[in-house]
Scaffold this active site. Structure first.
Site, PDB file in Angstrom:
ATOM      1  N   ARG A  51       4.736   5.630   4.670  1.00  9.85           N
ATOM      2  CA  ARG A  51       5.096   6.765   5.532  1.00  9.85           C
ATOM      3  C   ARG A  51       5.269   6.279   6.971  1.00  9.85           C
ATOM      4  O   ARG A  51       5.034   5.121   7.281  1.00  9.85           O
ATOM      5  CB  ARG A  51       4.017   7.858   5.422  1.00  9.85           C
ATOM      6  CG  ARG A  51       2.623   7.243   5.514  1.00  9.85           C
ATOM      7  CD  ARG A  51       1.627   8.025   6.230  1.00  9.85           C
ATOM      8  NE  ARG A  51       2.011   8.344   7.584  1.00  9.85           N
ATOM      9  CZ  ARG A  51       1.888   7.513   8.628  1.00  9.85           C
ATOM     10  NH1 ARG A  51       1.409   6.278   8.500  1.00  9.85           N
ATOM     11  NH2 ARG A  51       2.243   7.914   9.834  1.00  9.85           N
ATOM     12  N   GLY A  52       5.663   7.239   7.851  1.00 11.05           N
ATOM     13  CA  GLY A  52       5.976   6.862   9.231  1.00 11.05           C
ATOM     14  C   GLY A  52       7.469   6.579   9.305  1.00 11.05           C
ATOM     15  O   GLY A  52       8.014   5.860   8.455  1.00 11.05           O
ATOM     16  N   ARG A  98      12.915  12.516   2.012  1.00 14.94           N
ATOM     17  CA  ARG A  98      12.331  13.164   3.192  1.00 14.94           C
ATOM     18  C   ARG A  98      13.450  13.411   4.199  1.00 14.94           C
ATOM     19  O   ARG A  98      14.165  12.479   4.577  1.00 14.94           O
ATOM     20  CB  ARG A  98      11.230  12.287   3.826  1.00 14.94           C
ATOM     21  CG  ARG A  98      10.070  11.996   2.864  1.00 14.94           C
ATOM     22  CD  ARG A  98       8.838  11.490   3.582  1.00 14.94           C
ATOM     23  NE  ARG A  98       8.171  12.563   4.298  1.00 14.94           N
ATOM     24  CZ  ARG A  98       7.142  12.377   5.137  1.00 14.94           C
ATOM     25  NH1 ARG A  98       6.706  11.152   5.375  1.00 14.94           N
ATOM     26  NH2 ARG A  98       6.568  13.397   5.745  1.00 14.94           N
ATOM     27  N   ASP A 110       9.878  11.371  14.858  1.00 13.42           N
ATOM     28  CA  ASP A 110      10.663  11.224  13.625  1.00 13.42           C
ATOM     29  C   ASP A 110      12.150  11.358  13.883  1.00 13.42           C
ATOM     30  O   ASP A 110      12.980  10.852  13.117  1.00 13.42           O
ATOM     31  CB  ASP A 110      10.203  12.243  12.592  1.00 13.42           C
ATOM     32  CG  ASP A 110       8.860  11.822  12.027  1.00 13.42           C
ATOM     33  OD1 ASP A 110       7.837  12.108  12.673  1.00 13.42           O
ATOM     34  OD2 ASP A 110       8.844  11.146  10.983  1.00 13.42           O
ATOM     35  N   ASN A 157       8.235  15.565  15.652  1.00  8.53           N
ATOM     36  CA  ASN A 157       7.134  14.672  15.254  1.00  8.53           C
ATOM     37  C   ASN A 157       6.166  15.495  14.404  1.00  8.53           C
ATOM     38  O   ASN A 157       6.390  16.696  14.168  1.00  8.53           O
ATOM     39  CB  ASN A 157       6.442  14.073  16.489  1.00  8.53           C
ATOM     40  CG  ASN A 157       5.470  12.963  16.115  1.00  8.53           C
ATOM     41  OD1 ASN A 157       5.817  12.059  15.339  1.00  8.53           O
ATOM     42  ND2 ASN A 157       4.255  13.007  16.616  1.00  8.53           N
TER      43      ASN A 157
HETATM   44  O1  MRU Z   1       4.513  12.546   7.447  1.00  6.66           O
HETATM   45  P1  MRU Z   1       4.348  11.205   8.109  1.00  6.66           P
HETATM   46  O2  MRU Z   1       2.961  10.664   8.002  1.00  6.66           O
HETATM   47  O3  MRU Z   1       5.397  10.230   7.668  1.00  6.66           O
HETATM   48  O4  MRU Z   1       4.603  11.530   9.659  1.00  6.66           O
HETATM   49  C1  MRU Z   1       4.575  10.475  10.568  1.00  6.66           C
HETATM   50  C2  MRU Z   1       4.788  10.903  11.976  1.00  6.66           C
HETATM   51  O5  MRU Z   1       4.998  12.063  12.281  1.00  6.66           O
HETATM   52  C3  MRU Z   1       4.842   9.810  13.001  1.00  6.66           C
HETATM   53  O6  MRU Z   1       4.328  10.234  14.233  1.00  6.66           O
HETATM   54  C4  MRU Z   1       6.306   9.374  13.196  1.00  6.66           C
HETATM   55  O7  MRU Z   1       6.906   9.129  11.961  1.00  6.66           O
HETATM   56  C5  MRU Z   1       6.431   8.177  14.065  1.00  6.66           C
HETATM   57  S1  MRU Z   1       5.833   6.714  13.271  1.00  6.66           S
HETATM   58  C6  MRU Z   1       6.129   5.413  14.318  1.00  6.66           C
END
Ligand code: MRU
Length: 338
Positions: free
Chosen positions: A48-49, A86, A233, A243
């Site tokens: 994730r991220g 996603r 994101d 985000n």
């Molecule tokens: O749902 P996730 O855990 O993938 O969400 C991640 C975030 O919102 C992070 O802040 C974003 O992806 C930036 S990661 C460098």
């Protein structure tokens, strides 16, 4: 400083990921040898991220080209499947579009498709590592010294191919011998802040205090937080930032208490094609993520649940955006770093 490596190749060119759903209790790596397995890992947040799911998808796409003979059609079908996992993080779609372009060029030139795609995935990964390092340097210069930094979700090494985005200035300052500490919002419903941010910072020796999300405003009012830094994101053309859900509330509280609110993101997160935050697709996830936790009920079954995974912070609440190309006012990011 120990930084986790959330992704890699297996000996036979499969994709190895650290299963982030199991942290902090268990550090288990999974070997993925099909596009479907990579798509499942992205959908379920094992990986994730925003930057990391772009890298994972790029590496996963190479698995579609391993069959002999490899076909451009199979690669495009796999790309569509990975892209459907996603919707919000633009890095995923950016990386897949780049991989498809490389596949088309390789096919037209009669090159080995699998080899060309593996090279491209490695390039995306290496570039992300370099962008994280540049974000770290730019953010550290902006902060300038000892700091207490509040963050939301996880935008660290576990979310990227390098030292993270929001956490990159933290690691850079820490390595330079500055006294830097972090306040990590736990980040309901999936606890990326307490499970992941606190885990990786603790391993690196950075002091971290975990708070429940509802405590962030009170903490900002205390006056000891130097600044907020979060990841992103997707950053729209006008500087609005999507985000993790809860980021918007932190930005409002930071503004109310005069605390700078920074967003840290690589240029692959900037999306000039999306005019503003209202046009960013926001992923809605399953109700049971909010109504329960690992098999235990957190709400009665009769209760309805709303579970958006992200929110949009309007550009006017963002003090500056720290990118690999420099630090910009939100409205300047798309023209200068997009
Ligand atoms: O749902 P996730 O855990 O993938 O969400 C991640 C975030 O919102 C992070 O802040 C974003 O992806 C930036 S990661 C460098």
């Amino acid at each position: 400083m120990t930084i986790p490596a959330p992704i890699g190749w297996t000996a036979d060119q499969g994709v190895r990921i650290l299963d982030q759903t199991l942290l902090p209790e268990e550090e288990r790596y999974l070997d993925l040898d099909s596009v479907d397995a990579v798509a499942e890992a992205i959908r379920t947040l094992r990986v994730r991220g925003a930057p990391l799911i772009g890298i994972a998808a790029a590496m996963g796409l190479t698995l579609a080209a391993r069959r002999s003979p490899a076909s451009l059609e199979a690669v495009c079908a796999a790309s569509a499947a990975l892209g459907a996992t996603r919707p919000t993080a633009v890095n995923l779609h950016w990386a897949l579009a780049r991989m498809e372009r490389r596949a088309a060029a390789a096919a037209a030139a009669g090159e080995d498709l699998a080899e060309a795609l593996r090279d491209e995935a490695n390039a995306i990964w290496a570039e992300d590592r370099a962008m994280c390092a540049r974000i770290g340097a730019a953010g550290a210069a902006l902060i300038g010294g000892d700091a207490l930094i509040l963050t939301h979700c996880n935008a660290g090494a576990l979310a990227t191919g390098g030292i993270g985005t929001a956490l990159a200035p933290v690691y850079t300052l820490h390595q330079a011998g500055r006294r830097v500490a972090v306040v990590a919002d736990e980040t309901r419903p999936l606890l990326q802040g307490s499970r992941l941010t606190a885990w990786e910072l603790s391993r690196a020796g950075v002091p971290v205090t975990v708070i429940a999300d509802g405590m962030a405003a009170s903490r900002l009012r205390r006056g000891d937080v130097t600044c907020v830094i979060v990841g992103a994101d997707r950053i729209a053309a006008n500087g609005d930032v999507a985000n993790k859900i809860g980021t918007y509330g932190v930005a409002l509280a930071a503004r109310a208490h005069g605390v700078p609110f920074y967003v840290a993101a690589p240029s692959s997160t900037v999306d000039p094609a999306t005019p503003d935050g209202a046009h960013i697709p926001i992923e809605e996830r399953a109700p049971d993520e909010v109504a329960g936790w690992r098999g235990h009920a957190a709400a009665p079954p009769e209760a309805r649940v709303w579970n958006p995974a992200f929110d949009v912070t309007p550009a006017e609440l963002v003090t500056a955006i720290i990118t690999d190309r420099g630090v910009f006012a939100p409205e300047d990011v798309a023209p200068r770093a997009g």
